[in-house]
Design an enzyme around this catalytic site. Structure first.
Site, PDB file in Angstrom:
ATOM      1  N   ARG A 104     -37.589  34.239 -36.182  1.00 42.38           N
ATOM      2  CA  ARG A 104     -36.821  33.801 -37.360  1.00 42.38           C
ATOM      3  C   ARG A 104     -36.203  35.050 -37.969  1.00 42.38           C
ATOM      4  NH1 ARG A 104     -38.305  29.710 -42.217  1.00 42.38           N
ATOM      5  NH2 ARG A 104     -37.761  28.319 -40.509  1.00 42.38           N
ATOM      6  N   HIS A 131     -30.529  26.268 -36.798  1.00 45.98           N
ATOM      7  CA  HIS A 131     -31.961  25.958 -36.906  1.00 45.98           C
ATOM      8  C   HIS A 131     -32.279  24.824 -35.924  1.00 45.98           C
ATOM      9  CE1 HIS A 131     -35.891  25.859 -38.382  1.00 45.98           C
ATOM     10  NE2 HIS A 131     -35.747  25.318 -39.571  1.00 45.98           N
ATOM     11  N   GLN A 134     -35.565  22.498 -35.964  1.00 48.73           N
ATOM     12  CA  GLN A 134     -35.597  21.462 -36.999  1.00 48.73           C
ATOM     13  C   GLN A 134     -34.953  20.173 -36.491  1.00 48.73           C
ATOM     14  OE1 GLN A 134     -36.982  21.727 -40.303  1.00 48.73           O
ATOM     15  NE2 GLN A 134     -36.752  19.539 -40.042  1.00 48.73           N
ATOM     16  N   ASP A 219     -29.592  19.824 -47.455  1.00 50.82           N
ATOM     17  CA  ASP A 219     -30.337  21.090 -47.376  1.00 50.82           C
ATOM     18  C   ASP A 219     -30.098  21.829 -48.691  1.00 50.82           C
ATOM     19  OD1 ASP A 219     -31.760  23.293 -46.423  1.00 50.82           O
ATOM     20  OD2 ASP A 219     -30.147  24.037 -45.147  1.00 50.82           O
ATOM     21  N   CYS A 259     -34.881  19.130 -44.487  1.00 52.91           N
ATOM     22  CA  CYS A 259     -35.722  20.017 -43.671  1.00 52.91           C
ATOM     23  C   CYS A 259     -36.837  20.649 -44.492  1.00 52.91           C
ATOM     24  CB  CYS A 259     -34.866  21.075 -42.997  1.00 52.91           C
ATOM     25  SG  CYS A 259     -34.009  22.173 -44.142  1.00 52.91           S
ATOM     26  N   ARG A 287     -42.370  18.662 -36.817  1.00 51.37           N
ATOM     27  CA  ARG A 287     -42.095  20.022 -36.351  1.00 51.37           C
ATOM     28  C   ARG A 287     -43.184  20.441 -35.359  1.00 51.37           C
ATOM     29  NH1 ARG A 287     -39.150  23.505 -39.391  1.00 51.37           N
ATOM     30  NH2 ARG A 287     -39.282  24.783 -37.518  1.00 51.37           N
TER      31      ARG A 287
HETATM   32  N1  NVA Z   1     -30.674  26.558 -44.841  1.00 48.09           N
HETATM   33  C1  NVA Z   1     -32.038  26.892 -45.178  1.00 48.09           C
HETATM   34  C2  NVA Z   1     -33.002  26.195 -44.253  1.00 48.09           C
HETATM   35  C3  NVA Z   1     -34.454  26.452 -44.557  1.00 48.09           C
HETATM   36  C4  NVA Z   1     -35.386  25.803 -43.591  1.00 48.09           C
HETATM   37  C5  NVA Z   1     -32.206  28.399 -45.097  1.00 48.09           C
HETATM   38  O1  NVA Z   1     -31.701  29.018 -44.159  1.00 48.09           O
HETATM   39  O2  NVA Z   1     -32.853  28.959 -45.998  1.00 48.09           O
HETATM   40  N1   CP Z   2     -37.849  23.573 -42.539  1.00 47.26           N
HETATM   41  C1   CP Z   2     -38.343  24.795 -42.308  1.00 47.26           C
HETATM   42  O1   CP Z   2     -37.969  25.488 -41.354  1.00 47.26           O
HETATM   43  O2   CP Z   2     -39.320  25.153 -43.166  1.00 47.26           O
HETATM   44  P1   CP Z   2     -39.973  26.611 -43.335  1.00 47.26           P
HETATM   45  O3   CP Z   2     -38.926  27.518 -43.885  1.00 47.26           O
HETATM   46  O4   CP Z   2     -41.126  26.397 -44.282  1.00 47.26           O
HETATM   47  O5   CP Z   2     -40.443  27.088 -41.987  1.00 47.26           O
END
Ligand code: NVA
Ligand code: CP
Length: 301
Positions: A104, A131, A134, A219, A259, A287
């Site tokens: 990540r 992502h 997800q 989101d 998500c 997930r």
């Molecule tokens: N768009 C959000 C998704 C979090 C799971 C982010 O990147 O923070």
């Molecule tokens: N939806 C998601 O990826 O959650 P986290 O940021 O908690 O991993």
């Protein structure tokens, strides 16, 4: 044979993705029955997190433990990555010791660089661009409640961000139509949009985008790394909340997904996320099952 990676939903074929979500449903059943299934004893997953996470970390780590393997949590703060060791060097070293890697991070090019230098499969666990993990859970969740998502209409309300880009790819790969409703200036990447052809419609009006839709999803307005833009974005997205009015424009059997983490009364009204059309808790649980299906697929290559 070339190593398979999962950096976007385009890395697997439509058939492979459909089998994955079906397998995820089976793994869910097995787990709920308490069946022990440990095909990956001695296998190790390295998890590199340059951004925060609750669901992704817990689901990958738990998934590997349930499979009889092990997961290693690595953050830049505690590794040489945080002190500037080049990513290609890090990729060569880590992949020489573990069986699979999950990352990540910020720029999507970083996971591409890692994958290009890795001798084992690499999974994108969120970048600024995409992502994809997800979306495996989201499709599994839709199918758990309503059957095949192929031919359905999905509406994504909000920022043209990593989630939006993965929804665009999912529309192509799983065969649904995607309506995107976003404020002007917050559109998804033009090339990604173009690559989806007529599978995706871009709009700026939430009500017409939601009309007759089978799934409404949204989101956060400011993603990780955009914290400084929170105030500006609150103003830009003020008319882009998923609320009861918007849900009633959708099909009467429409589901709501997010998500998570969510900001109640920003991108979604409490009455919607905590209401009877919301499946966000199944979505979060899935997930675990969806990524177990992905790990199994990649480890068995
Ligand atoms: N768009 C959000 C998704 C979090 C799971 C982010 O990147 O923070
Ligand atoms: N939806 C998601 O990826 O959650 P986290 O940021 O908690 O991993």
């Amino acid at each position: 044979m070339a190593i398979r990676h999962f950096l976007t939903l385009r890395d697997l074929s439509s058939d492979e993705l459909t089998s994955l979500t079906r397998r995820a449903a089976e793994l869910r059943e097995m787990q709920h029955k308490g069946e022990l299934f440990q095909p990956f004893k001695g296998k190790v997953l390295a998890m590199i997190f340059e951004k925060s996470s609750t669901r992704t970390r817990v689901s990958f780590e738990t998934g590997m433990a349930q499979f009889g393997g092990h997961a290693l949590f690595l953050s830049p703060r505690d590794t040489q990555l945080g002190r500037g060791e080049p990513l290609p060097d890090t990729a060569k070293v880590i992949s020489s010791m573990v069986d699979i890697v999950m990352i990540r991070t910020f720029g999507h090019d970083l996971v591409e660089t890692f994958a290009a230098n890795s001798s084992v499969p690499v999974i994108n666990a969120l970048t600024d661009g995409y992502h994809p993990c997800q979306l495996l859970a989201d499709v599994q969740t839709y199918e758990q409640h309503r059957g095949s998502i192929a031919g359905k209409t999905v509406t994504y309300v909000g920022d043209g961000n990593n989630m939006c880009h993965s929804y665009i790819n999912a529309a192509v790969q799983f065969g649904f139509h995607l309506n995107i409703a976003c404020p002007e200036g917050y559109e998804p990447d033009a090339d990604i949009l173009k690559s989806a052809g007529d599978s995706v419609s871009l709009m700026h009006d939430t009500l017409s985008a939601s009309e007759g839709s089978d799934l409404i999803t949204t989101d956060v307005w400011a993603s990780m790394g955009q914290e400084d833009e929170q105030k500006k974005r609150e103003a830009a997205f003020a008319n882009f909340q998923v609320n009861d009015r918007l849900m009633s424009a959708a099909d009467k059997d429409a589901l709501f997904m997010h998500c998570l983490p969510a900001h109640r009364e920003e991108e979604v009204a409490s009455s919607v996320i905590d209401g009877c059309q919301s499946v966000v808790w199944d979505q979060a649980e899935n997930r675990l099952h969806a990524q177990k299906a992905l790990l199994e697929f990649l480890l068995n290559q």
